[in-house]
Design a protein around this motif. Structure first.
Motif, PDB file in Angstrom:
ATOM      1  N   ASP A  64     -14.035  -6.327 -10.807  1.00 50.87           N
ATOM      2  CA  ASP A  64     -13.302  -7.179 -11.624  1.00 50.87           C
ATOM      3  C   ASP A  64     -11.892  -7.263 -11.069  1.00 50.87           C
ATOM      4  OD1 ASP A  64     -12.153  -4.764 -12.412  1.00 50.87           O
ATOM      5  OD2 ASP A  64     -12.437  -5.544 -14.613  1.00 50.87           O
ATOM      6  N   ASN A  65     -11.395  -8.381 -11.522  1.00 52.75           N
ATOM      7  CA  ASN A  65     -10.064  -8.843 -11.179  1.00 52.75           C
ATOM      8  C   ASN A  65      -8.896  -7.629 -11.176  1.00 52.75           C
ATOM      9  OD1 ASN A  65      -8.369 -11.103  -9.996  1.00 52.75           O
ATOM     10  ND2 ASN A  65      -7.135 -11.299 -11.986  1.00 52.75           N
ATOM     11  N   ARG A  66      -9.188  -7.062 -12.400  1.00 58.34           N
ATOM     12  CA  ARG A  66      -8.021  -5.954 -12.443  1.00 58.34           C
ATOM     13  C   ARG A  66      -8.132  -4.905 -11.527  1.00 58.34           C
ATOM     14  NH1 ARG A  66      -4.751  -4.180 -16.813  1.00 58.34           N
ATOM     15  NH2 ARG A  66      -4.564  -2.004 -17.130  1.00 58.34           N
ATOM     16  N   HIS A  67      -9.206  -4.560 -11.067  1.00 58.42           N
ATOM     17  CA  HIS A  67      -9.623  -3.346 -10.381  1.00 58.42           C
ATOM     18  C   HIS A  67      -9.173  -4.137  -8.903  1.00 58.42           C
ATOM     19  CE1 HIS A  67     -11.279   0.319  -8.914  1.00 58.42           C
ATOM     20  NE2 HIS A  67     -11.691  -0.304  -7.765  1.00 58.42           N
ATOM     21  N   LEU A  68      -9.216  -5.229  -8.682  1.00 61.69           N
ATOM     22  CA  LEU A  68      -9.118  -5.616  -7.376  1.00 61.69           C
ATOM     23  C   LEU A  68      -7.427  -5.872  -7.107  1.00 61.69           C
ATOM     24  CD1 LEU A  68     -11.930  -8.354  -7.010  1.00 61.69           C
ATOM     25  CD2 LEU A  68     -11.903  -6.076  -5.840  1.00 61.69           C
ATOM     26  N   GLU A  69      -6.948  -6.384  -7.966  1.00 57.70           N
ATOM     27  CA  GLU A  69      -5.333  -6.387  -8.076  1.00 57.70           C
ATOM     28  C   GLU A  69      -4.823  -4.879  -7.575  1.00 57.70           C
ATOM     29  OE1 GLU A  69      -4.262  -7.985 -11.971  1.00 57.70           O
ATOM     30  OE2 GLU A  69      -4.807 -10.060 -11.008  1.00 57.70           O
ATOM     31  N   GLY A  70      -5.334  -3.991  -8.455  1.00 60.87           N
ATOM     32  CA  GLY A  70      -4.899  -2.461  -8.230  1.00 60.87           C
ATOM     33  C   GLY A  70      -5.248  -2.147  -6.577  1.00 60.87           C
ATOM     34  N   ASN A  71      -6.139  -2.433  -6.218  1.00 55.47           N
ATOM     35  CA  ASN A  71      -6.620  -2.370  -4.615  1.00 55.47           C
ATOM     36  C   ASN A  71      -5.315  -2.793  -3.811  1.00 55.47           C
ATOM     37  OD1 ASN A  71      -8.641  -0.666  -5.289  1.00 55.47           O
ATOM     38  ND2 ASN A  71     -10.125  -2.206  -4.790  1.00 55.47           N
ATOM     39  N   ASP A  72      -4.916  -4.104  -4.188  1.00 54.76           N
ATOM     40  CA  ASP A  72      -3.987  -4.639  -3.423  1.00 54.76           C
ATOM     41  C   ASP A  72      -2.702  -3.907  -3.619  1.00 54.76           C
ATOM     42  OD1 ASP A  72      -5.826  -6.571  -2.402  1.00 54.76           O
ATOM     43  OD2 ASP A  72      -4.961  -8.401  -3.424  1.00 54.76           O
ATOM     44  N   VAL A  73      -2.436  -3.332  -4.641  1.00 53.82           N
ATOM     45  CA  VAL A  73      -1.066  -2.695  -5.041  1.00 53.82           C
ATOM     46  C   VAL A  73      -1.022  -1.343  -3.901  1.00 53.82           C
ATOM     47  CG1 VAL A  73       0.277  -1.351  -6.531  1.00 53.82           C
ATOM     48  CG2 VAL A  73      -0.692  -3.504  -7.229  1.00 53.82           C
ATOM     49  N   ALA A  74      -2.533  -0.689  -3.892  1.00 46.67           N
ATOM     50  CA  ALA A  74      -2.460   0.440  -3.034  1.00 46.67           C
ATOM     51  C   ALA A  74      -2.327   0.067  -1.689  1.00 46.67           C
ATOM     52  CB  ALA A  74      -3.776   0.905  -3.477  1.00 46.67           C
ATOM     53  N   HIS A  75      -2.698  -0.893  -1.256  1.00 49.32           N
ATOM     54  CA  HIS A  75      -2.464  -1.378  -0.031  1.00 49.32           C
ATOM     55  C   HIS A  75      -0.761  -1.520   0.367  1.00 49.32           C
ATOM     56  CE1 HIS A  75      -2.840  -3.798   3.897  1.00 49.32           C
ATOM     57  NE2 HIS A  75      -2.039  -4.640   3.548  1.00 49.32           N
ATOM     58  N   GLN A  76      -0.153  -1.925  -0.804  1.00 51.77           N
ATOM     59  CA  GLN A  76       1.255  -2.019  -0.425  1.00 51.77           C
ATOM     60  C   GLN A  76       1.930  -0.792  -0.419  1.00 51.77           C
ATOM     61  OE1 GLN A  76       3.042  -4.414   0.092  1.00 51.77           O
ATOM     62  NE2 GLN A  76       5.295  -3.722  -0.045  1.00 51.77           N
ATOM     63  N   TYR A  77       1.565   0.164  -1.328  1.00 53.43           N
ATOM     64  CA  TYR A  77       2.238   1.733  -0.937  1.00 53.43           C
ATOM     65  C   TYR A  77       1.537   2.216   0.118  1.00 53.43           C
ATOM     66  CZ  TYR A  77      -1.570   4.861  -2.659  1.00 53.43           C
ATOM     67  OH  TYR A  77      -2.762   5.420  -2.756  1.00 53.43           O
ATOM     68  N   THR A  78       0.490   1.980   0.677  1.00 54.51           N
ATOM     69  CA  THR A  78       0.164   2.657   1.630  1.00 54.51           C
ATOM     70  C   THR A  78       0.998   2.066   3.091  1.00 54.51           C
ATOM     71  OG1 THR A  78      -2.086   2.654   1.051  1.00 54.51           O
ATOM     72  CG2 THR A  78      -1.848   2.886   3.570  1.00 54.51           C
ATOM     73  N   LEU A  79       1.313   0.698   3.106  1.00 58.44           N
ATOM     74  CA  LEU A  79       2.015   0.379   4.058  1.00 58.44           C
ATOM     75  C   LEU A  79       3.450   0.762   4.177  1.00 58.44           C
ATOM     76  CD1 LEU A  79       1.400  -3.709   4.013  1.00 58.44           C
ATOM     77  CD2 LEU A  79       1.325  -2.070   5.824  1.00 58.44           C
ATOM     78  N   MET A  80       4.080   1.239   3.073  1.00 56.67           N
ATOM     79  CA  MET A  80       5.364   1.934   2.852  1.00 56.67           C
ATOM     80  C   MET A  80       5.376   3.191   3.316  1.00 56.67           C
ATOM     81  SD  MET A  80       5.828   0.426  -1.069  1.00 56.67           S
ATOM     82  CE  MET A  80       7.760   1.449  -1.313  1.00 56.67           C
ATOM     83  N   LEU A  81       4.164   3.983   3.026  1.00 49.00           N
ATOM     84  CA  LEU A  81       4.073   5.445   3.427  1.00 49.00           C
ATOM     85  C   LEU A  81       4.119   5.451   5.126  1.00 49.00           C
ATOM     86  CD1 LEU A  81       1.559   6.987   1.303  1.00 49.00           C
ATOM     87  CD2 LEU A  81       4.021   7.575   1.332  1.00 49.00           C
ATOM     88  N   MET A  82       3.576   4.363   5.589  1.00 46.03           N
ATOM     89  CA  MET A  82       3.281   4.334   7.072  1.00 46.03           C
ATOM     90  C   MET A  82       4.202   3.550   7.842  1.00 46.03           C
ATOM     91  SD  MET A  82      -0.982   3.790   6.920  1.00 46.03           S
ATOM     92  CE  MET A  82      -1.011   3.789   9.002  1.00 46.03           C
ATOM     93  N   ASN A  83       5.375   3.394   7.151  1.00 44.45           N
ATOM     94  CA  ASN A  83       6.636   2.643   7.922  1.00 44.45           C
ATOM     95  C   ASN A  83       6.219   1.210   8.124  1.00 44.45           C
ATOM     96  OD1 ASN A  83       8.252   4.876   7.841  1.00 44.45           O
ATOM     97  ND2 ASN A  83       7.088   5.687   9.466  1.00 44.45           N
ATOM     98  N   ASN A  84       5.592   0.627   7.323  1.00 46.84           N
ATOM     99  CA  ASN A  84       5.066  -1.004   7.162  1.00 46.84           C
ATOM    100  C   ASN A  84       4.267  -1.185   8.457  1.00 46.84           C
ATOM    101  OD1 ASN A  84       5.373  -3.268   6.036  1.00 46.84           O
ATOM    102  ND2 ASN A  84       6.519  -4.231   7.429  1.00 46.84           N
TER     103      ASN A  84
END
Length: 334
Positions: A64-84
């Motif tokens: 559902d939309n709520r869970h998919l939005e959460g996955n996109d947020v997780a993508h963002q923090y992953t980028l931050m951990l990996m120096n973008n």
């Protein structure tokens, strides 16, 4: 790999860890949520809801939309951990890229933008990807657990992320990736160890704490279905990838705080994103594994989720989990 240093906490958020009567600022765990949400969803929100599922796999997480939005947020923090960076492997001008279990397609879209001359394919069992994508990016509905129909020795890079609890045969998955990579091509696999840990010894050493109970329930559900939630533990990713024939196996891992309790500015921001990800996803995580697979009633599941939310809201809980990444190369002679 030896354990990483403890994450230092921000006294302004946590207060005095040794004095239970001194409360920290729990509102700080949610600070910047508005700005985080607006910045990341500005162009990545997927409208509508989708509950499509594969005929061959009963996947545990909602679409559902709520869970998919959460996955996109997780993508963002992953980028931050990996120096973008979108990957850790030493890629050199890849022309064929496969994203297995692409989800919302956010990683595939970003990698297609980074390498406009490459052909990027994202596969998933559900059609939840957006229609607006770069011209060099395409999505296919496919179950990675079945025999792959791509050409052998075809891809320069195969990316796999967050499939814990959804794969019944990890060695087979990695062997198929090996067969479909060109000699010299790279695989990269990233998975979460779902055990919620704590930098507070009082929480970490309490065997009855809900953090310990939560992960044990998911491990039990995985054992019951034959689709493990433990792939990121005990070096299993490295082991299976090596056994598939890969060489130059590299392992990286991060402590990922939940909430903005960390002293380090980067980890504080990562924790804020991760706190939002958990907030969006927590209900959806538990409904199927704990409710349907283990047979808990809806009321029991809700009580469990509420207990987790209460602990995440406590500034003294200092929660985090470990995120593991393994990348490796297919030999030139293979």
């Amino acid at each position: 790999m030896s354990a990483q240093e403890p994450i230092e906490f921000d006294p302004g958020v946590v207060g005095d860890l040794d004095d239970a009567s001194v409360r920290g600022d729990s509102s700080s765990l949610r600070e910047s949520t508005t700005s985080i949400t607006s910045s990341i969803y500005e162009y990545r929100t997927i409208h509508g809801r989708s509950y499509q599922s594969s005929k061959t796999t009963e996947y545990w997480a909602p679409t559902d939309n709520r869970h998919l939005e959460g996955n996109d947020v997780a993508h963002q923090y992953t980028l931050m951990l990996m120096n973008n960076n979108l990957f850790a492997a030493p890629l050199k001008d890849p022309k064929k890229i496969l994203d297995v279990g692409t989800g919302t397609g956010i990683w595939a879209i970003d990698i297609a933008d980074q390498f406009p001359d490459a052909e990027v394919i994202g596969t998933d069992i559900s059609a939840v990807q957006p229609s607006w994508v770069p011209s060099n990016c395409a999505f296919q509905i496919d179950d990675a657990q079945l025999d792959w129909t791509f050409k052998k020795d075809h891809f320069d890079f195969i990316h796999i992320r967050n499939l814990f609890g959804g794969i019944d045969d990890w060695p087979k998955l990695y062997k198929q990736a090996f067969a479909h990579l060109k000699p010299g091509g790279w695989i990269e696999s990233m998975e979460i160890d779902i055990q919620t840990r704590s930098e507070n010894p009082r929480v970490q050493n309490d065997p009855n704490h809900v953090f310990h109970k939560w992960c044990q329930l998911f491990w039990a559900a995985g054992e019951k279905t034959g689709r493990s939630f433990k792939i990121a533990r005990d070096g299993q990713m490295q082991k299976y990838i090596s056994e598939a024939g890969f060489v130059d196996v590299h392992h990286q891992w991060w402590k990922v705080p939940i909430g903005g309790w960390a002293q380090n500015p980067l980890l504080k921001q990562v924790g804020q994103y991760n706190g939002l990800y958990i907030d969006l996803s927590l209900d959806g995580f538990a409904v199927f594994p704990v409710g349907q697979i283990l047979g808990w009633t809806l009321e029991e599941v809700q009580e469990l989720v509420n207990s987790m939310r209460k602990e995440f809201a406590d500034p003294k809980s200092l929660p985090y989990y470990n995120l593991h990444l393994v990348y490796a190369r297919k030999p030139e002679s293979a």
